[in-house]
Scaffold this active site. Structure first.
Site, PDB file in Angstrom:
ATOM      1  N   GLY A   1       4.526   1.546  -1.681  1.00 15.30           N
ATOM      2  CA  GLY A   1       4.659   2.062  -3.113  1.00 15.30           C
ATOM      3  C   GLY A   1       3.403   2.343  -3.642  1.00 15.30           C
ATOM      4  O   GLY A   1       2.225   2.602  -2.992  1.00 15.30           O
TER       5      GLY A   1
ATOM      6  N   PHE B   1       0.503   1.673  -6.766  1.00 14.03           N
ATOM      7  CA  PHE B   1      -0.101   0.701  -7.757  1.00 14.03           C
ATOM      8  C   PHE B   1      -0.291   1.129  -9.214  1.00 14.03           C
ATOM      9  O   PHE B   1      -0.524   0.674  -9.968  1.00 14.03           O
ATOM     10  CB  PHE B   1      -1.368  -0.146  -7.147  1.00 14.03           C
ATOM     11  CG  PHE B   1      -2.449   0.725  -6.575  1.00 14.03           C
ATOM     12  CD1 PHE B   1      -2.874   1.837  -7.282  1.00 14.03           C
ATOM     13  CD2 PHE B   1      -2.907   0.130  -5.510  1.00 14.03           C
ATOM     14  CE1 PHE B   1      -4.003   2.678  -6.775  1.00 14.03           C
ATOM     15  CE2 PHE B   1      -4.258   1.028  -4.836  1.00 14.03           C
ATOM     16  CZ  PHE B   1      -4.663   2.103  -5.674  1.00 14.03           C
TER      17      PHE B   1
ATOM     18  N   ASP C   1       0.696  -1.237   0.003  1.00 22.96           N
ATOM     19  CA  ASP C   1      -0.169   0.072  -0.009  1.00 22.96           C
ATOM     20  C   ASP C   1       0.847   1.184   0.009  1.00 22.96           C
ATOM     21  O   ASP C   1       2.244   1.073  -0.075  1.00 22.96           O
ATOM     22  CB  ASP C   1      -0.984  -0.083   1.369  1.00 22.96           C
ATOM     23  CG  ASP C   1      -2.256   0.796   1.135  1.00 22.96           C
ATOM     24  OD1 ASP C   1      -2.224   1.946   0.879  1.00 22.96           O
ATOM     25  OD2 ASP C   1      -3.145   0.380   1.065  1.00 22.96           O
TER      26      ASP C   1
ATOM     27  N   HIS D   1     -13.199  -0.306  -6.798  1.00 23.08           N
ATOM     28  CA  HIS D   1     -14.413   0.530  -6.467  1.00 23.08           C
ATOM     29  C   HIS D   1     -14.110   2.096  -6.396  1.00 23.08           C
ATOM     30  O   HIS D   1     -14.952   2.869  -6.407  1.00 23.08           O
ATOM     31  CB  HIS D   1     -15.580  -0.020  -5.641  1.00 23.08           C
ATOM     32  CG  HIS D   1     -15.107   0.070  -4.140  1.00 23.08           C
ATOM     33  ND1 HIS D   1     -16.045   0.139  -3.051  1.00 23.08           N
ATOM     34  CD2 HIS D   1     -13.954   0.540  -3.622  1.00 23.08           C
ATOM     35  CE1 HIS D   1     -15.423   0.151  -2.051  1.00 23.08           C
ATOM     36  NE2 HIS D   1     -14.156   0.601  -2.238  1.00 23.08           N
TER      37      HIS D   1
END
Ligand SMILES: C[S@@+](CC[C@H](N)C(=O)[O-])C[C@H]1O[C@@H](n2cnc3c(N)ncnc32)[C@H](O)[C@@H]1O
Length: 338
Positions: A228, A230, A202, A248
């Protein structure tokens, strides 16, 4: 039977006034009232002294929440926990206090106040109000970031058992949880499956809070923690990549980017496990429909159907395999790196 309760105007007015209940529960959560009632009923005056609040006004708050079933009013202004109120305890098996705290705090509350702007323009309410996206805003406000992370941990604690009962994560040796927050869900997965290893990934300021959560789950020795983005790269080498409550948060284009980042890290045949709600059928599933609005207002995302997820998978190089529902409305959309 209370015939008044059936009158449409009264039923609608109660829905309209839902915001009052939200803030009342928020205040109860912030003050920790449920924890103070854990050992039995206490008087509102005693609770006011302990929480350094105004006695007469705290009584009014407790009385209102008792009328809504969160507490129970007894003799002499004493209050007790109900089954609902017990969920506000920090040690509740399925805690809600973190969610109640986050939902009522001002930056989120103000964003909801701009729902009309979103509906008129299709734009994100949070950015309209705060002139910055919700992720960057929280990165600049550590106390709000911690509040959000606690809310996510609460939600995972409510949902994990049902999701783990529905889907067998134990068939994977190495599981990467992409956007795994403080690690509550991955912690539950690893605790249930002792032969499995994990990587929690995360944002750096989020995984910095993972230590106590993984330790409490008893899995810290089997879980690496990596910080990091994504949108740049995620750890390679996993047999399965979980994205729980990630897609979502985003519109389709960034979703495809996130999935493509995962695909680059994944060997052919590795599993993609998107843990999300099913938007559900018309006239049903208000939790999903209002979560969809919450995604519009907060992060600028949306809830989706299985067909929607299959389309996102295909756009990013995954073959959609199946959707495994659970008893809590959130299920596992499984894909394979094709
Ligand atoms: C709705 S939360 C879900 C957290 C967790 N998966 C869960 O279910 O409790 C979304 C997560 O995405 C993370 N996130 C947002 N932007 C990110 C980025 N660019 N790179 C990595 N993680 C990010 C947030 O920090 C947050 O933990």
């Amino acid at each position: 039977m209370d015939h008044d309760a059936l009158r449409p105007s009264l039923a609608l007015r109660r829905l309209v006034n839902g915001y009052q209940v939200t803030q009342a529960i928020h205040v109860a959560a912030v003050l920790g009232l449920a924890d103070l009632l854990a050992d039995g009923p206490r008087s509102s005056g005693d609770l006011a002294a302990t929480t350094n609040t105004h006695p007469g006004t705290l009584y009014r708050l407790l009385r209102a929440l008792a009328s809504a079933g969160v507490f129970r009013e007894e003799e002499d202004r004493h209050f007790a926990l109900t089954d609902l109120g017990a969920c506000l305890r920090v040690d509740a098996p399925e805690p809600v206090a973190g969610w109640a705290t986050f939902v009522g705090e001002s930056s989120h509350w103000q964003a909801w106040n701009a729902l009309l702007h979103s509906v008129q323009t299709g734009e994100n309410a949070f950015r309209h109000v705060h002139e910055i996206d919700s992720w960057t805003f929280r990165a600049h406000h550590p106390e709000l970031s911690a509040s959000f992370d606690r809310a996510m941990t609460d939600l995972s604690r409510q949902l994990s058992a049902a999701i783990l009962a529905a889907y067998d994560f134990g068939r994977f040796g190495q599981i990467i949880d992409v956007g795994g927050g403080n690690g509550a869900f991955l912690g539950a997965v690893l605790a249930k499956h002792p032969m499995t290893h994990g990587v929690l990934f995360d944002q750096p300021h989020v995984v910095s809070g993972a230590g106590p959560v993984l330790a409490a789950a008893g899995v810290a020795a089997r879980c690496e923690v990596v910080g990091g983005s994504f949108f740049d790269a995620v750890p390679a080498g996993g047999d399965a990549y979980i994205l729980k409550a990630i897609l979502h948060d985003w519109e389709d284009a960034p979703c495809v980017q996130i999935l493509q980042t995962c695909r680059r890290a994944m060997a052919d045949g590795a599993a993609l496990l998107v843990v999300e709600r099913d938007l559900g059928r018309p006239n049903q599933d208000p939790d999903a429909k209002f979560s969809d609005l919450n995604m519009l207002v907060g992060p600028m995302g949306q809830e989706r159907t299985p067909d929607d997820y299959a389309a996102l998978f295909a756009a990013a190089g995954f073959r959609f395999v199946t959707f495994t529902p659970s008893t809590v409305g959130t299920g596992v959309y499984e894909g394979v790196a094709a």
